[in-house]
Design a protein around this motif. Structure first.
Motif, short mmCIF file in Angstrom:
data_model
loop_
_atom_site.label_atom_id
_atom_site.label_comp_id
_atom_site.label_asym_id
_atom_site.label_seq_id
_atom_site.Cartn_x
_atom_site.Cartn_y
_atom_site.Cartn_z
N LEU A 149 4.84 0.46 7.78
CA LEU A 149 4.95 -0.56 6.74
C LEU A 149 5.58 0.01 5.48
O LEU A 149 6.32 -0.68 4.77
CB LEU A 149 3.55 -1.07 6.39
N TYR A 150 5.26 1.26 5.21
CA TYR A 150 5.81 1.90 4.02
C TYR A 150 7.34 1.91 4.05
O TYR A 150 7.99 1.87 3.01
CB TYR A 150 5.33 3.36 3.94
N ALA A 151 7.87 2.01 5.27
CA ALA A 151 9.31 2.17 5.41
C ALA A 151 10.06 0.85 5.26
O ALA A 151 11.29 0.83 5.28
CB ALA A 151 9.62 2.80 6.75
N THR A 152 9.37 -0.26 5.15
CA THR A 152 10.05 -1.55 5.06
C THR A 152 9.99 -2.10 3.64
O THR A 152 9.23 -1.61 2.80
CB THR A 152 9.38 -2.58 6.00
N ASP A 153 10.81 -3.16 3.42
CA ASP A 153 10.80 -3.79 2.10
C ASP A 153 9.67 -4.81 1.99
O ASP A 153 9.55 -5.51 0.99
CB ASP A 153 12.13 -4.54 1.87
N SER A 154 8.90 -4.91 3.04
CA SER A 154 7.90 -5.98 3.06
C SER A 154 6.84 -5.79 1.99
O SER A 154 6.05 -6.68 1.75
CB SER A 154 7.23 -6.04 4.43
N ARG A 155 6.84 -4.63 1.37
CA ARG A 155 5.91 -4.43 0.27
C ARG A 155 6.10 -5.52 -0.79
O ARG A 155 5.18 -5.87 -1.49
CB ARG A 155 6.15 -3.07 -0.39
N TYR A 156 7.32 -6.02 -0.87
CA TYR A 156 7.58 -7.02 -1.90
C TYR A 156 7.48 -8.45 -1.36
O TYR A 156 7.83 -9.39 -2.04
CB TYR A 156 8.95 -6.78 -2.55
N ASP A 157 7.06 -8.58 -0.12
CA ASP A 157 6.82 -9.90 0.43
C ASP A 157 5.46 -10.36 -0.08
O ASP A 157 4.44 -9.69 0.10
CB ASP A 157 6.81 -9.81 1.97
N ILE A 158 5.48 -11.53 -0.71
CA ILE A 158 4.23 -12.01 -1.34
C ILE A 158 3.14 -12.18 -0.28
O ILE A 158 1.99 -11.78 -0.47
CB ILE A 158 4.48 -13.34 -2.07
N ARG A 159 3.55 -12.78 0.85
CA ARG A 159 2.54 -13.01 1.90
C ARG A 159 1.98 -11.70 2.41
O ARG A 159 0.79 -11.57 2.64
CB ARG A 159 3.17 -13.80 3.06
N VAL A 160 2.86 -10.75 2.57
CA VAL A 160 2.41 -9.45 3.06
C VAL A 160 1.43 -8.84 2.06
O VAL A 160 0.37 -8.34 2.42
CB VAL A 160 3.60 -8.50 3.30
N ASN A 161 1.78 -8.95 0.79
CA ASN A 161 0.90 -8.37 -0.23
C ASN A 161 -0.49 -8.98 -0.20
O ASN A 161 -1.49 -8.28 -0.30
CB ASN A 161 1.52 -8.57 -1.61
N LEU A 162 -0.48 -10.30 -0.09
CA LEU A 162 -1.78 -10.94 -0.11
C LEU A 162 -2.53 -10.72 1.21
O LEU A 162 -3.75 -10.56 1.22
CB LEU A 162 -1.62 -12.42 -0.41
N ALA A 163 -1.76 -10.68 2.28
CA ALA A 163 -2.40 -10.40 3.57
C ALA A 163 -2.96 -8.98 3.59
O ALA A 163 -3.99 -8.71 4.19
CB ALA A 163 -1.41 -10.59 4.70
N LEU A 164 -2.26 -8.10 2.89
CA LEU A 164 -2.72 -6.70 2.83
C LEU A 164 -4.15 -6.62 2.31
O LEU A 164 -4.97 -5.83 2.79
CB LEU A 164 -1.81 -5.89 1.91
N LEU A 165 -4.41 -7.43 1.31
CA LEU A 165 -5.77 -7.45 0.74
C LEU A 165 -6.80 -7.79 1.80
O LEU A 165 -7.83 -7.13 1.92
CB LEU A 165 -5.84 -8.51 -0.37
N ASN A 166 -6.47 -8.85 2.56
CA ASN A 166 -7.43 -9.28 3.58
C ASN A 166 -7.57 -8.24 4.68
O ASN A 166 -8.67 -7.93 5.14
CB ASN A 166 -6.97 -10.61 4.21
N VAL A 167 -6.43 -7.72 5.09
CA VAL A 167 -6.44 -6.74 6.18
C VAL A 167 -7.21 -5.49 5.76
O VAL A 167 -8.07 -4.99 6.49
CB VAL A 167 -5.01 -6.36 6.60
N ALA A 168 -6.91 -5.04 4.56
CA ALA A 168 -7.59 -3.83 4.08
C ALA A 168 -9.09 -4.09 4.00
O ALA A 168 -9.90 -3.23 4.37
CB ALA A 168 -7.03 -3.42 2.72
N GLY A 169 -9.44 -5.27 3.54
CA GLY A 169 -10.87 -5.62 3.45
C GLY A 169 -11.52 -5.58 4.83
O GLY A 169 -12.63 -5.05 4.99
N ALA A 170 -10.79 -6.14 5.83
CA ALA A 170 -11.33 -6.13 7.20
C ALA A 170 -11.48 -4.70 7.70
O ALA A 170 -12.45 -4.37 8.39
CB ALA A 170 -10.41 -6.92 8.12
#
Lengths: 278, 1006
Positions: B244-265
């Motif tokens: 994931l680090y290697a992609t630009d998806s860090r700036y994808d809003i959905r990815v960012n917000l999903a990251l929160l949920n995923v990390a929480g899980a």
């Protein structure tokens, strides 16, 4: 697939022949324009690479700066070689890896496919307390002028080697040379640790982790440094947990590999087992 | 088959629409437009962008040619179907389009089987009909790879088979790589939405492997990670995170917000190493908004709109947020020329996401808090601490910050050993934010950390802050208040601040009458009174407890303590009755051995030694702990010692050691065995046993038996050993001092050696300077220091030394030296009343044993300083009547009696006491008191105007061999003058004696 097989078998043949081995190290040289040429590498210094073409005894020379990358042709895949060395640590593993890499070491100022192994070799030297040797290896990486990322790695290894050897004068040189803010911060943290101020070093490490959370290349060594700091603070369990996290989070990197070795040693130490090595 | 049979009717509104279309068709048909005209008109409508009209005309055309079998007509109808489906998609009539495309691919002459399938997938997905979307995505992917298999199965529509070889030939271009990736993406998304996580995984894996766009790849990784978490398969999650680090998806809003949920899980699943990088990847809100704003402007410009931000969020688009209603979405907007422009789907999506992102409160603080939690959980306290502090600094009053101050304090206390910092920080917070639950929780955290570690002084630091906390009726908060005030009272109790604990438990009783802690508070309230020797009040409270809680936990203790209260009131018969009651009614009680011991003491004090021994034996038998057996055992051996029953001493000690092993007070047992051996004249054995025990247990500062041994060895050396044996013992001690690595043991040995060499005071002086920290000093060592301090008049550490004794060695036999030092310090400071209190305590502890006679003499001196002459006279007289105090103390007391009278101006009486001092007690204290008395006597005679007698007194002093060499004699020499002094000295040298006598009539009643 057939072509690839053919090339592979040619490579194997070239490696198996003692006569050809005398001709030099078989490799593919890649120019900045992407063009590749198969050669036998003979010698290298700071500026010039000497090689000869297959079936030719004429020594040719190329400026080091013109060589983009070298792919050493081996009779085994690098990944398989890496797997062969596996998770072993200790003096024996270090010596074995050293034996394997020795012919290639003079060419380590050129970006090449053996870097993963070479980085591991440096990590092992550091782990085994052979700081001078690690420093020598780091010099090769510093010589890789075409690739700033490799140079920076060399700078890091050179600094760590100097610090661990308590050669603060040498270390100061590398700190001064750091131009990226994160690198500079990392160098300072390492320096602070080896000056015997682990708590202050930890504050600097934390700052890197927070402020440069996505600088993956620097985060791995920084967190590994955190593990070493915990160790210095006598918080062995925290050191082990941190090393374990580094091993997991940066899996595949040489730092993760070194962290896994440290973690294993600390685990054994905590469980009262023989650790081997240093 | 009619049109209604071909088109599945998915919903009511669509049925209405179809009816309307058919009605229009009928009208058109009624106007007799030919299929060719319909075809042409529909084409024109498409060209003019009138898709509604085009759709009606196309439906009419299909209806018109429905019955035709002609291959050409069928081919054209198929083409119209395909085009109609694209028109319907343009009109957002997606379910209609999907049905039409389904018909299209089931008919022969399908020119665009791949595109048709692709469009169907899109339609089903957008409808949304994820089941069909997933199925058709799979179908499209398979068909794309091998269209022939699909084609040969095709059957002719319109009730007849019209299969030809030609139909197996699919001439349409295969999907591009990008299209295949999109199909996998939609398949993955559909399966994900259907919660078929495991099936979604291969689809996402394909996208990850083949997607060219970094953002698409990143999103797929994110969704794959989500799926793996749901499965769950955390090991595989770990391997995807670095990608994931290697992609630009860090700036994808959905990815960012999903990251929160995923990390929480992942945190919930204790997969901290996976969670941490995800949290780190989350881009701060402002940074993310800035990045996406640029992208939004670009999309708006592409849609022909001005680049400013606008739009609303739809339900479908808000995959992650799911908060805004679809009706709120602006699908059109005026452009810069005032023309209404339709927004692209991508733009609408982006606007919606931006809107949602803007509406969110800053999440960085939450992310940092969660990261701090992860660090804390993985035992990386420094990193956790730093992040908690950042969260606190961001906004100290919000809930997360409150959680942070709590966790920060917890880490500092429990992980980093930064107790003082933790306390200071927590108290500062409590002072600033005294309202609500958090200050209580913090105070509770501190208290529950400090109390088990017996750091009661630190617990007491919290007390002032408790009083400042805002009062509340909230039961959730009150429960903390009760506990906190209770712990404060306990801290007072443990610090021997019994006034404080009495007040604290009293507060508990008054303020929280219904609390769970009420019974305990009542018991300890009574105990505090007992410790304050308010025996009657304490008894009342114990009785109150029994009345309120006859069956509760402390009831038997109360029975016992009532006995102690009676004992304290010198009501021994009643006390014995009470102990007997407990002994008879509570044989299983924890205080049964104590009651037996107490009753044994009463029997002992009455001289009923057999009964006492019987009770001590009962206590020993019932003792559940070594501590409870120790007291009666050693009380019993005291009796045996008095009766010289040495065998019984040995038996009792051996039983005690056998029963309690390592838990026993071994050194004390050795002490007693040693004493028995001494009595049996086995001195060497006693010395060996003592030295061994001293070395073995001497490093424990709390081992009181060792201190007794030190004292006993000193006595043995003094009373029994000849020089040779003394030297051997001295050498042995020297060797042990050299070998010793423990300061406590070394100090004890040094005191013993000093005692043998009779220079304890000198050692004390040395230690007074040497030992800044007295933690390792045992009572004999402390006593030596006290002794030296008294001798040198150095009172700076008096309070510290007494406090150490009171807190650690309150039962020690050496505490008298600390009390003495403290009393002298009080005298020195002019605190005479306080000094009398200290003296009173000393005398209560030690009675009239010789070593505390100083207390009586000092009492007299303090009373004299307070001009309470009668009491001072009485105090001094008291010394004369105690047999144990004969000798030097009597000399001092007699002298002091003179001082009392002198202070009253009773010169004759005073002179009489002084004269008695130098006549009768000149041999004591190397003549010190006699010399003082001579001088004092002369003072009195001067007051009486008896100058000749005064000079005679000085002459007598110089003739007196006990005093004439003392320093005080120089004054006599000065008064008499050189010639007379020389005459006296010559006379003395010739062996002369004097008969000088001063006769003064006085009444002395002492």
């Amino acid at each position: 697939m057939k072509v690839k097989g053919l090339i592979m078998s040619m490579m194997i043949c070239s490696l198996c022949s003692a006569q050809e081995r005398a001709e030099g190290l078989p490799a593919l040289l890649q120019a900045p324009n992407g063009k590749k040429v198969r050669v036998f590498i003979q010698e290298a210094d700071d500026r010039v690479l000497q090689f000869n073409a297959p079936k030719s005894t004429t020594i040719m020379r190329a400026p080091i700066a013109k060589v983009q990358e070298v792919t050493f042709i081996l009779d085994e895949d690098v990944v398989e070689i890496e797997a062969r060395f596996g998770r072993d640590s200790g003096e024996q593993a270090r010596a074995e890896l050293e034996r394997f890499l020795t012919p290639y070491v003079p060419f380590m100022s050129l970006k090449n496919n053996l870097y993963p192994l070479f980085f591991k070799q440096i990590e092992l030297e550091l782990l085994e307390g052979r700081y001078a040797q690690a420093g020598l290896y780091a010099e090769y990486l510093l010589g890789c002028r075409a690739h700033s990322d490799i140079q920076l790695k060399g700078q890091r290894y050179a600094l760590i080697s100097a610090l661990k050897a308590k050669n603060f004068k040498e270390a100061a040189k590398h700190i001064e040379a750091a131009d990226a803010p994160v690198a500079e911060q990392y160098f300072k943290a390492a320096h602070t640790l080896h000056q015997g101020e682990p708590k202050e070093a930890m504050q600097e490490v934390i700052e890197i982790i927070i402020e440069h959370a996505n600088e993956v290349e620097w985060l791995a060594p920084t967190e590994f440094l955190a593990a070493e700091i915990y160790l210095e603070l006598g918080m062995t369990n925290s050191a082990r947990k941190t090393a374990d996290q580094v091993a997991n989070m940066y899996e595949g990197s040489e730092v993760a590999w070194a962290a896994s070795l440290l973690e294993e040693r600390l685990y054994n130490a905590l469980n009262g087992m023989e650790t081997g090595g240093k | 088959m009619g049109l209604r049979k071909i088109i599945r009717v998915p919903s009511g509104w669509l049925s209405g629409l179809l009816f309307f279309s058919c009605f229009c068709c009928a009208q058109v048909m009624g106007q007799s437009a030919s299929p060719g005209e319909l075809l042409r008109d529909s084409e024109a409508a498409v060209q003019s962008g009138d898709y509604e009209e085009a759709a009606v005309l196309m439906y009419d055309y299909l209806s018109a040619v429905e019955q035709s079998d002609a291959e050409r007509v069928v081919r054209i109808a198929q083409d119209v179907r395909f085009r109609l489906s694209t028109v319907l998609i343009e009109l957002d009539r997606l379910d209609e389009a999907a049905v039409l495309l389904e018909t299209y691919i089931k008919q022969p002459f399908v020119a665009k089987p791949r595109q048709a399938r692709k469009l169907m997938v899109t339609c089903f997905f957008e409808t949304p009909d994820y089941e069909n979307a997933a199925q058709y995505a799979s179908n499209a992917i398979v068909f794309n790879a091998n269209p022939r298999v699909e084609a040969v199965r095709k059957k002719m529509g319109y009730d007849r088979e019209l299969e030809t070889d030609k139909e197996t030939e699919v001439t349409e271009e295969s999907y591009t790589d990008e299209e295949v990736v999109s199909l996998y993406q939609l398949q993955g998304e559909s399966l994900f939405n259907l919660k078929r996580w495991a099936e979604a995984v291969p689809a996402y894996e394909y996208v990850i492997e083949h997607a060219q766009q970094s953002q698409q790849k990143g999103y797929a990784i994110m969704q794959l990670v989500n799926s793996l978490i749901e499965i769950p398969d955390f090991e595989r999650v770990q391997s995807y995170i670095p990608q994931l680090y290697a992609t630009d998806s860090r700036y994808d809003i959905r990815v960012n917000l999903a990251l929160l949920n995923v990390a929480g899980a992942l945190v919930d699943a204790e997969e901290y190493s996976s969670a941490l990088p995800l949290y780190r990847m989350i881009v701060p809100k402002e940074e993310l908004l800035a990045f996406q704003e640029k992208r939004l402007k670009k999309l708006r410009v592409e849609s022909g709109l001005p680049p400013e931000i606008g739009g609303q969020v739809t339900q479908a688009e808000l995959l992650v947020f799911g908060a805004v209603d679809e009706s709120e979405v602006e699908t059109e907007e005026l452009d810069e020329d005032g023309e209404l422009q339709k927004k692209s789907k991508e733009l609408r999506e982006h606007e919606a996401l931006m809107k949602a992102l803007e509406a969110m409160p800053p999440y960085e603080v939450d992310v940092e808090f969660r990261m701090a939690e992860v660090y804390r959980l993985v035992d990386r306290p420094y990193e956790g601490l730093a992040l908690y502090e950042r969260v606190m600094e961001a906004n100290p009053t919000n809930q997360i910050a409150q959680g942070s101050i709590y966790e920060r304090t917890d880490l500092m206390l429990k992980k980093l050993g930064r107790r003082d910092e933790a306390i200071d920080g927590a108290l500062a917070y409590i002072e600033t934010y005294p309202e609500g639950l958090m200050p209580r929780q913090l105070a509770y955290l501190l208290s529950t950390y400090l109390q088990p570690r017996q750091q009661f002084k630190q617990v007491k630091r919290i007390a002032p802050y408790l009083d400042k906390m805002a009062p509340t009726e909230d039961e959730g908060i009150l429960v903390y208040d009760r506990e906190l005030y209770f712990m404060q009272a306990v801290a007072d109790l443990m610090l021997f601040n019994f006034e404080g604990s009495e007040r604290g438990f009293g507060y508990m009783l008054d303020t929280f009458p219904g609390s769970d802690q009420y019974p305990s508070s009542l018991y300890w309230y009574a105990m505090s009174k007992l410790f304050l020797e308010k025996h009657a009040e304490a008894k009342e409270q114990f009785e109150r407890y029994l009345a309120l809680y006859p069956e509760a936990g402390y009831s038997d203790e109360c029975d016992y303590q009532i006995g102690v209260c009676l004992f304290g009131q010198d009501l021994y018969d009643e006390a014995m009755e009470q102990f007997t009651l407990l002994i008879e009614t509570h044989p299983d009680s924890a205080v049964f051995p104590d009651a037996c011991s107490m009753r044994g003491d009463i029997f002992g004090s009455r001289g009923e030694l057999d009964e006492a021994v019987a009770d001590y034996e009962r206590a020993i038998d019932a003792a559940g702990t070594a501590a409870k057996a120790t007291y009666p055992t050693f009380q019993m051996v005291e009796i045996f010692q008095a009766e010289a029953r040495y065998e019984r001493i040995i038996n009792a000690i051996e039983l005690y050691l056998a029963t309690w092993g390592d838990q026993a007070n071994i050194s004390k047992a050795v002490y007693w065995l040693g004493r028995t051996k001494i009595k049996q004249d086995k001195l060497d054995e006693a010395i060996d046993a003592y030295m061994e025990a001293l070395v073995a247990y001497g490093d424990n500062v709390l081992e009181d038996g060792v201190d007794l041994i030190v004292d006993e060895l000193s006595k043995i050396a003094r009373n029994y050993l000849n020089q040779e044996k003394l030297d051997v013992l001295r050498e042995r001690i020297h060797v042990e001092i050299e070998k010793s690595t423990e300061l406590t043991l070394a100090l004890r040995l040094r005191v013993l050696l000093a005692s043998l060499d009779k220079n304890v005071e000198a050692l004390g002086e040395q230690l007074l300077v040497e030992l800044r920290d007295l933690d390792q000093a045992s009572p004999p060592v402390l006593a030596a220091i006290c002794k030296a301090a008294v001798a040198r008049g150095e009172y700076g550490r008096a309070e510290e030394l007494l406090t150490i004794f009171v807190e650690q060695f309150d039962e020690s036999a050496f505490i008298d030296e600390a009390l003495k030092l403290y009393a002298f310090a009080q005298m020195d400071a002019g605190q005479y009343e306080e000094a009398i209190e200290t003296i009173q305590e000393t005398q209560e502890r030690y009675g009239t044993i010789r070593k505390v006679v100083w207390a009586q003499l000092l009492r007299a001196e303090a009373l004299l300083s307070l001009k309470r002459y009668d009491e001072a006279h009485e105090a001094n007289s008291g010394v004369l009547g105690v047999p144990a105090w004969r000798g030097e103390p009597v000399a001092q007391a007699t002298y002091q009696l003179g001082k009392v009278e002198e202070a009253r101006g009773q010169w004759l009486k005073a002179h009489a006491f002084y004269q008695r001092t130098y006549f009768q007690y000149k041999g004591y204290a190397k003549g010190y008191w006699a010399a003082e008395a001579y001088l004092a006597s002369a003072r009195c005679l001067e007051q009486l105007g008896l100058e000749n007698d005064r000079r005679n007194t000085f002459r007598a002093m110089l003739f007196d061999p006990y005093v004439n060499e003392l320093e005080q004699a120089s004054y006599a020499r000065e008064v008499l003058g050189v010639d007379e002094v020389a005459e006296i000295e010559v006379y003395l040298e010739t062996g002369g004696t004097t008969n000088i006598n001063v006769q003064v009539v006085a009444e002395v009643d002492a």
